[in-house]
Design a protein around this motif. Structure first.
Motif, short mmCIF file in Angstrom:
data_model
loop_
_atom_site.label_atom_id
_atom_site.label_comp_id
_atom_site.label_asym_id
_atom_site.label_seq_id
_atom_site.Cartn_x
_atom_site.Cartn_y
_atom_site.Cartn_z
N GLY A 48 -11.27 -1.13 -0.64
CA GLY A 48 -10.14 -1.10 0.65
C GLY A 48 -9.41 -2.45 0.87
N GLU A 49 -9.55 -3.40 0.05
CA GLU A 49 -8.97 -4.65 0.30
C GLU A 49 -7.72 -4.70 -0.66
N THR A 50 -6.84 -5.34 -0.05
CA THR A 50 -5.46 -5.69 -0.63
C THR A 50 -5.14 -6.89 -1.39
N GLU A 51 -6.19 -7.73 -1.08
CA GLU A 51 -6.05 -9.02 -1.46
C GLU A 51 -6.18 -8.82 -3.37
N ASP A 52 -5.46 -9.98 -3.82
CA ASP A 52 -5.28 -10.10 -5.28
C ASP A 52 -4.96 -8.74 -5.83
N ILE A 53 -4.23 -7.78 -5.25
CA ILE A 53 -3.63 -6.68 -6.07
C ILE A 53 -2.16 -6.71 -5.82
N ALA A 54 -1.59 -6.14 -6.70
CA ALA A 54 0.06 -5.93 -6.25
C ALA A 54 0.29 -4.75 -5.34
N LEU A 55 1.36 -5.29 -4.42
CA LEU A 55 1.59 -4.50 -3.26
C LEU A 55 3.00 -4.00 -3.40
N TRP A 56 3.57 -2.86 -2.88
CA TRP A 56 5.07 -2.62 -2.81
C TRP A 56 5.13 -2.00 -1.40
N GLN A 57 5.76 -2.62 -0.43
CA GLN A 57 6.12 -1.97 0.83
C GLN A 57 4.81 -1.93 1.50
N ASP A 58 3.80 -2.71 1.28
CA ASP A 58 2.33 -2.73 1.90
C ASP A 58 1.54 -1.39 1.38
N TYR A 59 1.79 -1.30 0.25
CA TYR A 59 1.18 0.00 -0.63
C TYR A 59 0.44 -0.44 -1.79
N PRO A 60 -0.48 -0.23 -2.28
CA PRO A 60 -1.09 -0.90 -3.59
C PRO A 60 -0.07 -0.24 -4.56
N TYR A 61 0.51 -1.06 -5.53
CA TYR A 61 1.39 -0.41 -6.53
C TYR A 61 0.71 0.35 -7.33
N GLY A 62 -0.43 -0.12 -7.95
CA GLY A 62 -0.97 0.80 -8.90
C GLY A 62 -1.28 2.17 -8.46
N LEU A 63 -1.82 2.38 -7.04
CA LEU A 63 -1.89 3.55 -6.56
C LEU A 63 -0.83 4.39 -6.38
N LEU A 64 0.32 3.84 -6.11
CA LEU A 64 1.55 4.56 -6.32
C LEU A 64 2.04 5.32 -7.30
N TRP A 65 1.61 4.45 -8.74
CA TRP A 65 1.86 4.84 -9.98
C TRP A 65 0.79 5.80 -10.25
N TYR A 66 -0.19 5.81 -9.83
CA TYR A 66 -1.27 6.83 -10.25
C TYR A 66 -0.84 8.28 -9.47
N GLY A 67 -0.28 8.53 -8.38
CA GLY A 67 0.43 9.41 -7.98
C GLY A 67 1.42 9.98 -9.14
N PHE A 68 2.30 9.31 -9.64
CA PHE A 68 3.24 9.72 -10.66
C PHE A 68 2.33 9.97 -11.95
N ILE A 69 1.47 9.29 -12.44
CA ILE A 69 0.70 9.56 -13.59
C ILE A 69 -0.20 10.85 -13.60
N ILE A 70 -0.63 11.14 -12.43
CA ILE A 70 -1.50 12.32 -12.37
C ILE A 70 -0.21 13.52 -12.70
N GLN A 71 0.70 13.58 -11.91
CA GLN A 71 1.80 14.69 -12.20
C GLN A 71 2.08 14.75 -13.50
N ALA A 72 2.42 13.46 -14.19
CA ALA A 72 3.04 13.46 -15.62
C ALA A 72 1.90 13.94 -16.55
N VAL A 73 0.86 13.58 -16.34
CA VAL A 73 -0.21 14.20 -17.37
C VAL A 73 -0.29 15.60 -17.36
N GLN A 74 -0.32 16.14 -16.12
CA GLN A 74 -0.58 17.53 -15.90
C GLN A 74 0.63 18.09 -16.65
N VAL A 75 2.03 17.68 -16.53
CA VAL A 75 3.04 18.15 -17.14
C VAL A 75 3.05 18.28 -18.67
N HIS A 76 2.58 17.07 -18.99
CA HIS A 76 2.62 16.96 -20.65
C HIS A 76 1.61 17.66 -21.21
N LEU A 77 0.43 17.60 -20.44
CA LEU A 77 -0.78 18.46 -21.31
C LEU A 77 -0.57 20.04 -21.18
#
Length: 190
Positions: free
Chosen positions: A140-169
Protein backbone atom coordinates in the motif's frame (compact mmCIF):
# COMPACT_ATOMS: atom_id res chain seq x y z
CA UNK A 1 -45.80 -26.62 -49.08
CA UNK A 2 -47.75 -25.88 -45.93
CA UNK A 3 -47.37 -22.63 -44.07
CA UNK A 4 -48.23 -22.00 -40.48
CA UNK A 5 -51.69 -20.62 -40.06
CA UNK A 6 -52.29 -20.68 -43.80
CA UNK A 7 -53.93 -23.14 -46.14
CA UNK A 8 -52.85 -26.72 -45.49
CA UNK A 9 -52.16 -29.37 -48.08
CA UNK A 10 -54.28 -32.43 -47.48
CA UNK A 11 -52.43 -35.42 -46.10
CA UNK A 12 -49.78 -33.44 -44.22
CA UNK A 13 -49.56 -31.48 -41.03
CA UNK A 14 -46.82 -29.14 -42.35
CA UNK A 15 -43.95 -30.59 -40.34
CA UNK A 16 -42.56 -32.70 -43.15
CA UNK A 17 -40.67 -29.68 -44.48
CA UNK A 18 -39.12 -28.64 -41.17
CA UNK A 19 -35.79 -30.25 -42.09
CA UNK A 20 -35.48 -27.81 -44.99
CA UNK A 21 -35.67 -24.80 -42.70
CA UNK A 22 -32.58 -25.60 -40.67
CA UNK A 23 -29.43 -23.59 -41.21
CA UNK A 24 -26.23 -25.57 -41.56
CA UNK A 25 -24.10 -25.42 -38.42
CA UNK A 26 -21.07 -23.78 -40.05
CA UNK A 27 -23.22 -20.89 -41.38
CA UNK A 28 -24.84 -20.38 -38.00
CA UNK A 29 -21.44 -20.42 -36.27
CA UNK A 30 -20.08 -18.04 -38.91
CA UNK A 31 -22.89 -15.51 -38.48
CA UNK A 32 -22.67 -15.61 -34.69
CA UNK A 33 -18.89 -15.22 -34.57
CA UNK A 34 -18.88 -12.47 -37.18
CA UNK A 35 -21.15 -10.41 -34.97
CA UNK A 36 -19.07 -11.09 -31.87
CA UNK A 37 -15.81 -10.26 -33.65
CA UNK A 38 -17.26 -6.95 -34.81
CA UNK A 39 -18.08 -6.10 -31.19
CA UNK A 40 -14.52 -6.95 -30.17
CA UNK A 41 -13.15 -4.73 -32.92
CA UNK A 42 -15.43 -1.92 -31.75
CA UNK A 43 -14.00 -2.24 -28.22
CA UNK A 44 -10.51 -2.29 -29.74
CA UNK A 45 -11.30 1.11 -31.29
CA UNK A 46 -12.44 2.42 -27.90
CA UNK A 47 -9.19 1.25 -26.32
CA UNK A 48 -7.27 2.90 -29.15
CA UNK A 49 -8.91 6.25 -28.40
CA UNK A 50 -7.97 5.88 -24.73
CA UNK A 51 -4.38 5.21 -25.79
CA UNK A 52 -4.49 8.11 -28.23
CA UNK A 53 -5.60 10.42 -25.42
CA UNK A 54 -2.61 9.24 -23.37
CA UNK A 55 -0.23 9.72 -26.31
CA UNK A 56 -1.67 13.11 -27.28
CA UNK A 57 0.82 15.07 -25.15
CA UNK A 58 3.80 13.35 -26.78
CA UNK A 59 2.33 13.64 -30.27
CA UNK A 60 1.69 17.35 -29.81
CA UNK A 61 5.23 17.84 -28.47
CA UNK A 62 6.66 16.12 -31.55
CA UNK A 63 4.54 18.38 -33.77
CA UNK A 64 5.75 21.39 -31.75
CA UNK A 65 2.21 22.32 -30.72
CA UNK A 66 1.78 23.76 -27.23
CA UNK A 67 -1.55 23.43 -25.43
CA UNK A 68 -1.34 24.60 -21.84
CA UNK A 69 -4.14 22.41 -20.49
CA UNK A 70 -2.51 19.24 -21.78
CA UNK A 71 0.95 20.30 -20.57
CA UNK A 72 -0.42 20.95 -17.07
CA UNK A 73 -1.54 17.32 -16.80
CA UNK A 74 2.13 16.28 -16.79
CA UNK A 75 1.42 13.03 -18.61
CA UNK A 76 4.46 10.75 -18.40
CA UNK A 77 6.46 10.16 -21.56
CA UNK A 78 5.22 7.11 -23.49
CA UNK A 79 7.19 3.92 -23.81
CA UNK A 80 7.75 2.24 -27.15
CA UNK A 81 5.21 -0.52 -26.41
CA UNK A 82 2.41 2.06 -26.46
CA UNK A 83 3.17 3.07 -30.03
CA UNK A 84 3.68 -0.55 -31.09
CA UNK A 85 0.26 -1.44 -29.62
CA UNK A 86 -1.33 1.32 -31.72
CA UNK A 87 -0.20 -0.50 -34.87
CA UNK A 88 -2.65 -3.28 -33.98
CA UNK A 89 -5.48 -0.96 -34.99
CA UNK A 90 -4.43 -1.30 -38.63
CA UNK A 91 -5.09 -5.03 -38.49
CA UNK A 92 -8.70 -4.45 -37.46
CA UNK A 93 -9.40 -3.18 -40.97
CA UNK A 94 -7.99 -6.42 -42.32
CA UNK A 95 -10.24 -8.36 -39.93
CA UNK A 96 -13.34 -6.43 -40.95
CA UNK A 97 -12.57 -7.03 -44.62
CA UNK A 98 -12.08 -10.73 -43.94
CA UNK A 99 -15.44 -10.87 -42.13
CA UNK A 100 -17.20 -9.12 -44.98
CA UNK A 101 -15.74 -11.37 -47.67
CA UNK A 102 -15.25 -14.65 -45.75
CA UNK A 103 -11.53 -14.73 -46.52
CA UNK A 104 -9.57 -17.30 -44.54
CA UNK A 105 -6.12 -15.98 -45.47
CA UNK A 106 -7.02 -12.41 -44.49
CA UNK A 107 -8.45 -13.62 -41.18
CA UNK A 108 -5.24 -15.51 -40.44
CA UNK A 109 -3.23 -12.33 -41.13
CA UNK A 110 -5.55 -10.45 -38.78
CA UNK A 111 -4.95 -13.05 -36.07
CA UNK A 112 -1.18 -12.84 -36.57
CA UNK A 113 -1.25 -9.04 -36.43
CA UNK A 114 -3.31 -8.98 -33.24
CA UNK A 115 -1.00 -11.53 -31.66
CA UNK A 116 2.20 -9.68 -32.56
CA UNK A 117 1.15 -6.02 -32.32
CA UNK A 118 -1.70 -6.39 -29.82
CA UNK A 119 -0.81 -9.06 -27.29
CA UNK A 120 3.01 -8.94 -27.24
CA UNK A 121 3.20 -5.24 -26.27
CA UNK A 122 0.53 -5.83 -23.64
CA UNK A 123 2.47 -8.75 -22.16
CA UNK A 124 5.58 -6.56 -22.13
CA UNK A 125 3.62 -3.90 -20.21
CA UNK A 126 2.41 -6.49 -17.70
CA UNK A 127 6.00 -7.48 -16.95
CA UNK A 128 7.27 -3.89 -16.99
CA UNK A 129 4.73 -2.54 -14.47
CA UNK A 130 4.51 -5.70 -12.32
CA UNK A 131 7.09 -4.64 -9.65
CA UNK A 132 5.33 -1.32 -8.98
CA UNK A 133 1.88 -2.88 -8.95
CA UNK A 134 2.99 -5.73 -6.70
CA UNK A 135 4.62 -3.34 -4.24
CA UNK A 136 1.53 -1.13 -4.10
CA UNK A 137 -0.94 -4.02 -3.78
CA UNK A 138 1.01 -5.86 -1.08
CA UNK A 139 2.21 -2.91 1.03
CA UNK A 140 0.00 0.00 0.00
CA UNK A 141 3.05 2.29 0.00
CA UNK A 142 3.60 4.77 -2.79
CA UNK A 143 7.27 5.35 -2.09
CA UNK A 144 9.68 4.39 -4.88
CA UNK A 145 6.90 3.76 -7.41
CA UNK A 146 5.83 5.95 -10.31
CA UNK A 147 2.78 8.12 -9.60
CA UNK A 148 0.55 10.18 -11.84
CA UNK A 149 -1.93 12.55 -10.20
CA UNK A 150 -1.21 10.72 -6.90
CA UNK A 151 -2.28 7.38 -8.34
CA UNK A 152 0.11 4.47 -8.96
CA UNK A 153 0.96 4.69 -12.65
CA UNK A 154 1.36 0.93 -13.07
CA UNK A 155 -2.02 0.25 -11.49
CA UNK A 156 -3.66 2.69 -13.91
CA UNK A 157 -2.01 0.85 -16.77
CA UNK A 158 -3.22 -2.48 -15.42
CA UNK A 159 -6.79 -1.20 -15.79
CA UNK A 160 -6.10 -0.69 -19.49
CA UNK A 161 -4.15 -3.93 -19.80
CA UNK A 162 -6.96 -6.07 -18.38
CA UNK A 163 -9.40 -4.67 -20.91
CA UNK A 164 -6.97 -5.03 -23.80
CA UNK A 165 -6.12 -8.64 -22.96
CA UNK A 166 -9.81 -9.53 -22.88
CA UNK A 167 -10.54 -7.80 -26.18
CA UNK A 168 -7.56 -9.38 -27.94
CA UNK A 169 -8.11 -12.89 -26.62
CA UNK A 170 -11.81 -12.84 -27.47
CA UNK A 171 -10.98 -11.44 -30.92
CA UNK A 172 -8.55 -14.27 -31.54
CA UNK A 173 -11.05 -16.83 -30.28
CA UNK A 174 -13.87 -15.58 -32.52
CA UNK A 175 -11.51 -15.24 -35.50
CA UNK A 176 -10.34 -18.82 -34.99
CA UNK A 177 -13.96 -19.99 -34.87
CA UNK A 178 -14.60 -18.18 -38.14
CA UNK A 179 -11.61 -19.80 -39.82
CA UNK A 180 -12.84 -23.22 -38.65
CA UNK A 181 -16.37 -22.56 -39.87
CA UNK A 182 -15.20 -21.25 -43.24
CA UNK A 183 -12.85 -24.21 -43.66
CA UNK A 184 -15.69 -26.64 -42.92
CA UNK A 185 -17.56 -25.48 -46.02
CA UNK A 186 -15.10 -27.34 -48.16
CA UNK A 187 -14.23 -24.34 -50.29
CA UNK A 188 -11.15 -22.34 -49.50
CA UNK A 189 -11.34 -18.68 -50.28
CA UNK A 190 -7.95 -17.10 -50.26
Amino acid sequence: MASRGGPMVTGTDGTDYSHRQRIAAQYQISAQNKSRLKYCIFFHYLLFFVMLAKLSADILDRLDIFILEIEELQIPKPLIWEYVWCISLLFTFLGLTAVRRNRIAMMKRYMLGIGVFGLLPIFYAIIYYLPDVWRYVTTGETEDIALWQDYPYGLLWYGFIIQAVQVHLFSLYFANNLVSAWSARGTKRE
